[in-house]
Write an enzyme that holds these catalytic residues in place. Structure first.
Site, PDB file in Angstrom:
ATOM      1  N   GLU A   1       0.828  -1.202   0.000  1.00 27.84           N
ATOM      2  CA  GLU A   1       0.000   0.000   0.000  1.00 27.84           C
ATOM      3  C   GLU A   1       0.866   1.256   0.000  1.00 27.84           C
ATOM      4  O   GLU A   1       2.050   1.215   0.303  1.00 27.84           O
ATOM      5  CB  GLU A   1      -0.949  -0.006   1.208  1.00 27.84           C
ATOM      6  CG  GLU A   1      -1.882  -1.213   1.216  1.00 27.84           C
ATOM      7  CD  GLU A   1      -2.938  -1.165   2.308  1.00 27.84           C
ATOM      8  OE1 GLU A   1      -3.248  -0.063   2.806  1.00 27.84           O
ATOM      9  OE2 GLU A   1      -3.453  -2.247   2.662  1.00 27.84           O
ATOM     10  N   TYR A   2       0.247   2.384  -0.369  1.00 31.01           N
ATOM     11  CA  TYR A   2       0.904   3.701  -0.385  1.00 31.01           C
ATOM     12  C   TYR A   2       2.108   3.708  -1.320  1.00 31.01           C
ATOM     13  O   TYR A   2       3.209   4.110  -0.961  1.00 31.01           O
ATOM     14  CB  TYR A   2       1.293   4.124   1.034  1.00 31.01           C
ATOM     15  CG  TYR A   2       0.122   4.148   1.980  1.00 31.01           C
ATOM     16  CD1 TYR A   2      -0.855   5.130   1.879  1.00 31.01           C
ATOM     17  CD2 TYR A   2      -0.054   3.137   2.938  1.00 31.01           C
ATOM     18  CE1 TYR A   2      -1.961   5.137   2.725  1.00 31.01           C
ATOM     19  CE2 TYR A   2      -1.151   3.138   3.785  1.00 31.01           C
ATOM     20  CZ  TYR A   2      -2.100   4.136   3.663  1.00 31.01           C
ATOM     21  OH  TYR A   2      -3.197   4.134   4.498  1.00 31.01           O
TER      22      TYR A   2
ATOM     23  N   MET B   1     -10.327  -3.542  -1.668  1.00 33.64           N
ATOM     24  CA  MET B   1     -10.471  -3.094  -0.276  1.00 33.64           C
ATOM     25  C   MET B   1     -11.590  -2.058  -0.175  1.00 33.64           C
ATOM     26  O   MET B   1     -11.369  -0.865   0.051  1.00 33.64           O
ATOM     27  CB  MET B   1      -9.136  -2.557   0.239  1.00 33.64           C
ATOM     28  CG  MET B   1      -8.069  -3.637   0.316  1.00 33.64           C
ATOM     29  SD  MET B   1      -6.501  -3.099   1.048  1.00 33.64           S
ATOM     30  CE  MET B   1      -5.819  -2.123  -0.296  1.00 33.64           C
ATOM     31  N   THR B   2     -12.817  -2.554  -0.348  1.00 29.02           N
ATOM     32  CA  THR B   2     -13.998  -1.694  -0.402  1.00 29.02           C
ATOM     33  C   THR B   2     -14.541  -1.411   1.000  1.00 29.02           C
ATOM     34  O   THR B   2     -15.633  -1.840   1.375  1.00 29.02           O
ATOM     35  CB  THR B   2     -15.071  -2.346  -1.289  1.00 29.02           C
ATOM     36  OG1 THR B   2     -15.076  -3.770  -1.061  1.00 29.02           O
ATOM     37  CG2 THR B   2     -14.800  -2.084  -2.750  1.00 29.02           C
ATOM     38  N   TYR B   3     -13.733  -0.671   1.753  1.00 23.97           N
ATOM     39  CA  TYR B   3     -14.114  -0.246   3.101  1.00 23.97           C
ATOM     40  C   TYR B   3     -13.212   0.910   3.516  1.00 23.97           C
ATOM     41  O   TYR B   3     -12.326   1.318   2.757  1.00 23.97           O
ATOM     42  CB  TYR B   3     -14.013  -1.401   4.105  1.00 23.97           C
ATOM     43  CG  TYR B   3     -12.850  -2.346   3.890  1.00 23.97           C
ATOM     44  CD1 TYR B   3     -11.543  -1.997   4.227  1.00 23.97           C
ATOM     45  CD2 TYR B   3     -13.060  -3.610   3.332  1.00 23.97           C
ATOM     46  CE1 TYR B   3     -10.486  -2.857   4.026  1.00 23.97           C
ATOM     47  CE2 TYR B   3     -12.000  -4.484   3.121  1.00 23.97           C
ATOM     48  CZ  TYR B   3     -10.714  -4.099   3.473  1.00 23.97           C
ATOM     49  OH  TYR B   3      -9.665  -4.957   3.267  1.00 23.97           O
ATOM     50  N   GLU B   4     -13.457   1.452   4.689  1.00 26.29           N
ATOM     51  CA  GLU B   4     -12.698   2.572   5.263  1.00 26.29           C
ATOM     52  C   GLU B   4     -13.029   3.928   4.636  1.00 26.29           C
ATOM     53  O   GLU B   4     -12.199   4.824   4.594  1.00 26.29           O
ATOM     54  CB  GLU B   4     -11.185   2.328   5.194  1.00 26.29           C
ATOM     55  CG  GLU B   4     -10.672   1.313   6.212  1.00 26.29           C
ATOM     56  CD  GLU B   4     -10.715   1.821   7.658  1.00 26.29           C
ATOM     57  OE1 GLU B   4      -9.777   2.516   8.092  1.00 26.29           O
ATOM     58  OE2 GLU B   4     -11.697   1.506   8.357  1.00 26.29           O
TER      59      GLU B   4
ATOM     60  N   TRP C   1     -12.279  -8.371   6.225  1.00 26.97           N
ATOM     61  CA  TRP C   1     -11.348  -7.664   7.084  1.00 26.97           C
ATOM     62  C   TRP C   1     -12.132  -7.189   8.303  1.00 26.97           C
ATOM     63  O   TRP C   1     -12.928  -6.285   8.222  1.00 26.97           O
ATOM     64  CB  TRP C   1     -10.686  -6.471   6.387  1.00 26.97           C
ATOM     65  CG  TRP C   1      -9.729  -5.812   7.318  1.00 26.97           C
ATOM     66  CD1 TRP C   1      -9.951  -4.696   8.090  1.00 26.97           C
ATOM     67  CD2 TRP C   1      -8.406  -6.263   7.642  1.00 26.97           C
ATOM     68  NE1 TRP C   1      -8.853  -4.423   8.865  1.00 26.97           N
ATOM     69  CE2 TRP C   1      -7.898  -5.365   8.612  1.00 26.97           C
ATOM     70  CE3 TRP C   1      -7.626  -7.338   7.229  1.00 26.97           C
ATOM     71  CZ2 TRP C   1      -6.621  -5.519   9.157  1.00 26.97           C
ATOM     72  CZ3 TRP C   1      -6.362  -7.476   7.769  1.00 26.97           C
ATOM     73  CH2 TRP C   1      -5.869  -6.579   8.709  1.00 26.97           C
TER      74      TRP C   1
END
Length: 430
Positions: free
Chosen positions: A213-214, A276-279, A402
């Site tokens: 990530e990032y 990552m379909t959250y946050e 997650w």
């Protein structure tokens, strides 16, 4: 499956009676022994066939006699807790009146310090378990992970283990500099890849899940090339490769979280991806749903233009957040909580849980003993059903949860009611 929303004055007994089901099973299935909150959901399942355990019978002999798997008996009977212990007179559900939307592979993530009693309950619902995480040290090598207990539990429940590789440091943070070193130094990258393969084979992982990530946009091509290199190592060993992707809605989306992930290039390099379909609702952000359905759909609608749907795992959150109000940007920090804890808070403070029909997520407000108003967003059976139905709608491979660290039985009841939980597919041939 029916999802019941609790009304004022209702009890487990009165709700069970209205549906003609066992109040004990209804309470056990929904971990609702301590009482109910107005507005909370209960998953009501209707047994098609049951079995009364006789003296001398075992869970395995019962499964054989009905031609079902022990894993399915565990899924049908949450109260077993993933244990094979049964007692004479105990009533087991062999099958339910469920209308499945299709098949789905389910993957869950857990830290080594997970409560093992909870994990044993959840494992029968998981096709695979990914212990979190094998990080990268300052030299570009592999950080070890004490995951033996998780791997043993997974094996005991017929759940396949998946190795998880990320750029997490010893301090538990994603590190762009370490990712950069691995992706730009071919020799360092080769050593890391060899360590990964050695660990994967030694511990008999079914495959590898990579989560870098990032990454700046300048590393997007190098990241896809690294994934391709890993896949060329894994595929001859009969192991698959997955990669996690940030929730993008266009190929030119700006921001460090998004720019290093090319949906098309990563998809071409791996067997499957986790979106990552959250946050959207997160610790430092303003109060809102963790995974509002319209936001999720925008990501999915873009993703299927770049990635074959059958290679996609939908990311599903198994948690919520509690924000103290008023929210002050840069100062306010939400507390991450379990969905079960959210229900407990609503019950403790005697407030009704509401439901946002647009976000398809539950929420409520309460005032604590110090006079501070809080806003809570979390997941319940309704919001989980709305997300899990997307798997069949879009033709996805399955879901990635997650994470599985926090208790919420309804996550698994809804999954099992909607989906035939499938085994991991074999890796595609290069």
């Amino acid at each position: 499956m029916t999802i019941h929303v609790v009304r004022d004055g209702e009890t487990i007994d009165s709700i069970a009676q209205s549906y003609g089901v066992s109040p004990q099973r209804l309470a056990s299935d929904n971990d609702a022994a301590e009482g109910l909150a107005v507005g909370q959901t209960l998953v009501v399942r209707f047994p098609r066939q049951v079995h009364a355990v006789s003296s001398g019978e075992t869970l395995y002999s019962i499964a054989r006699s009905y031609g079902v798997s022990v894993r399915q008996l565990w899924r049908n009977n949450w109260e077993l807790g993933g244990s094979d212990l049964v007692r004479p007179g105990q009533i087991l559900v062999v099958s339910y009146f469920d209308e499945k939307t299709g098949t789905a592979v389910s993957n869950g993530y857990a830290y080594p310090f997970v409560n093992m009693e909870l994990l044993n309950k959840e494992l029968p619902y998981l096709s695979s378990l990914a212990p979190f995480t094998y990080g990268i040290n300052a030299a570009g090598g592999l950080l070890p992970l004490d995951d033996e207990a998780l791997l043993d539990a997974a094996a005991a429940h017929g759940t396949q283990p998946v190795m998880h590789l990320s750029t997490l440091t010893e301090e538990g943070n994603f590190d762009t500099a370490r990712a950069t070193r691995v992706l730009t130094d071919y020799e360092v990258q080769g050593r890391l890849a060899a360590e990964v393969l050695q660990t994967l084979l030694r511990k008999n992982f079914a495959g590898l899940d990579v989560d870098f990530e990032y990454l700046p946009g300048s590393l997007a091509d190098a990241y896809a090339a690294f994934l391709q290199r890993l896949r060329q190592l894994l595929q001859p060993q009969g192991r698959f490769l997955w990669a996690a992707l940030a929730p993008k809605t266009s190929p030119i989306q700006r921001g460090l979280l998004y720019e290093g992930h090319s949906y098309a290039a990563v998809s071409n390099a791996v067997d499957a991806v986790l979106l990552m379909t959250y946050e959207w609702g997160y610790t430092a952000g303003p109060p809102m749903a963790v995974a509002p359905l319209p936001n999720v759909r925008r990501v999915l609608d873009y993703a299927v233009t770049e990635i074959p749907p059958e290679k996609i795992f939908l990311g599903v959150p198994n948690y919520g957040y509690d924000w103290p109000l008023p929210f002050v940007q840069g100062t306010t920090r939400a507390q991450s909580i379990s969905n079960q804890r959210a229900i407990e808070l609503a019950r403790e403070y005697n407030v009704a849980i509401q439901y946002d029909e647009n976000a398809q997520s539950p929420f409520f407000h309460y005032t604590d003993s110090g006079g501070v108003v809080h806003e809570v967003w979390f997941e319940d059976a309704r919001s989980l059903e709305a997300k899990l139905r997307l798997i069949a709608e879009y033709g996805f491979q399955g879901a990635g949860f997650w994470n599985v660290m926090r208790p919420f039985s309804q996550t698994w009841l809804v999954l099992d009611s909607l989906c035939v939980i499938d085994d991991l597919p074999a890796p595609r041939t290069l």
